[in-house]
Design a protein around this motif. Structure first.
Motif, short mmCIF file in Angstrom:
data_model
loop_
_atom_site.label_atom_id
_atom_site.label_comp_id
_atom_site.label_asym_id
_atom_site.label_seq_id
_atom_site.Cartn_x
_atom_site.Cartn_y
_atom_site.Cartn_z
N CYS A 197 0.89 -1.18 -0.12
CA CYS A 197 -0.02 0.13 -0.09
C CYS A 197 0.69 1.32 0.01
O CYS A 197 1.86 1.32 0.83
CB CYS A 197 -0.89 -0.07 1.27
SG CYS A 197 -1.92 1.49 1.25
N LYS A 229 -0.79 7.11 -0.40
CA LYS A 229 -1.86 7.66 -0.75
C LYS A 229 -3.16 6.49 -0.45
O LYS A 229 -4.45 6.84 -0.84
CB LYS A 229 -2.00 7.97 -2.07
CG LYS A 229 -1.13 9.22 -2.18
CD LYS A 229 -1.24 9.75 -3.93
CE LYS A 229 -0.13 10.95 -4.08
NZ LYS A 229 -0.38 11.39 -5.28
N GLY A 230 -2.68 5.35 0.01
CA GLY A 230 -3.66 4.42 0.59
C GLY A 230 -4.14 3.44 -0.67
O GLY A 230 -5.02 2.79 -0.64
#
Length: 373
Positions: free
Chosen positions: A111, A114-115
């Protein structure tokens, strides 16, 4: 992560923290992976003001400490040689190569800052579907590290969908390689087994471990047939791996699993307490121990748990034996005094903690302790 991004390097959250985040499960350790070589990673993190610990430079791992929390950062790697426990690695700039050296697809999730989830091997779907699947050929993954046999059962217990059962190719590979578990330290074996037993419902995974001969290799004599009933009975309480281990048993638990002295003593006491009244156990050893014993007793006898159990145990554990040595002197002295106190305490417990110090002293002077003994 922003710091590494600013220096033009890839960096991702990786493994269990990403898997648990997408499954809305609690997180524990947060690990990171980067294309930055270890020395470069140390330079970047130091320049950003983080404390650096060269945890395992030869394996590509450094630890950065931020706000007193330690984060491991490991350079992307690929294996070039393995011996069933340790791997010789070279560093890589390719996140997919890093993913290919991991154990299960659900653990090969990344991940970014920024997710955005990076999923090189289809692990996101497997995680959400509850499929514990080895990456690539299960035989190859197991030969790289035989501890993965036990991890397969642990992850199935924690993350597998019971309706799907165990992944058949993985199960077959574990069974075929089971004898190689003698190459793994008993400390690691004990740790993995206790983690498996700490799952909400480890019964299906443990039954498969026994059927595949894996359990017999690591713990001869263990039997999981009663575990489903114990899991059913203890579902309202926090999982306790030692309670479950005490039930399934096995030969020389301390040696085969490298249990601590405290763990070994508790299990032996639980297994020897099946005939002891529960209030006595609560008084002598506390509520939690007595609860564990009650659940094991109910499982062995195939009986339900009393609705008043918690109240009975709490009441018993709070009792204070009222009789003191001074209450019996000078009628009793020396070793005889200690023995009478012991017998009187047992009698007091059997009569429901109701007798006063005077009642017990009269009972002892009238020969009750001698008759009871």
């Amino acid at each position: 992560m922003r710091t590494f991004d600013s220096f033009g390097h890839q960096i991702y959250l990786v493994g269990g923290c990403v898997r648990n985040a997408v499954l809305n499960r609690p997180l524990s350790d947060i690990d990171l992976a980067s294309d930055a070589l270890p020395e470069r990673a140390m330079e970047i993190a130091s320049e950003a003001g983080f404390k650096i610990i060269p945890t395992g430079l030869e394996h590509g791992t450094i630890t950065a400490v931020a706000n007193e929390v330690a984060f491991e950062i490991t350079t992307f790697r690929r294996d070039v040689a393995t011996d069933g426990r340790h791997a010789e690695v070279v560093f890589s700039e390719d996140v997919k190569q890093d993913a290919l050296r991991r154990d299960f697809t659900m653990n090969a999730l990344y991940c970014d800052a920024k997710g955005r989830v990076v999923d090189p091997l289809g692990g996101l779907k497997d995680a959400r579907d509850g499929v514990v699947r080895f990456i690539g050929n299960p035989d190859d993954r197991i030969q790289e590290d035989y501890l993965r046999i036990l991890r397969f059962f642990r992850f199935t217990a924690w993350y597998g969908d019971p309706a799907l059962g165990l992944h058949q190719n993985g199960l077959a590979a574990c069974a075929a390689a089971a004898q190689n578990l003698d190459r793994i330290s008993k400390e690691r074996i004990g740790s993995e087994l206790l983690k498996t037993l700490a799952a909400k419902d480890p019964a299906p995974a443990m039954a498969a471990m026994q059927a595949s001969t894996v359990l017999g290799v690591i713990l001869p004599g263990a039997d999981t047939k009663s575990l489903p009933l114990l899991v059913h009975l203890d579902s309202e309480y926090p999982p306790d791996p030692l309670r479950r281990l005490a039930l399934i048993g096995g030969q020389d638990l301390k040696e085969n699993l490298r249990l601590s002295k405290v763990q070994d003593t508790q299990i032996k006491l639980l297994r020897s307490s099946l005939q002891t009244p529960l209030p006595e156990l609560a008084f002598r050893h506390g509520v939690q121990f007595a609860l564990n014993a009650a659940l094991i007793q109910a499982t062995v006898l195939e009986q339900p748990i009393s609705a008043s159990l918690d109240s009975v145990l709490t009441t018993a554990a709070s009792q204070v034996f009222p009789l003191k040595a001074a209450d019996l002197m000078p009628n009793f002295q020396g070793p005889a005094l200690g023995e009478v106190l012991r017998v009187a305490e047992t009698y007091w417990i059997k009569t429901g903690f109701q007798l006063s110090a005077q009642d017990l002293a009269d009972w002892c002077r009238n020969g009750g302790a001698k008759d009871a003994d």
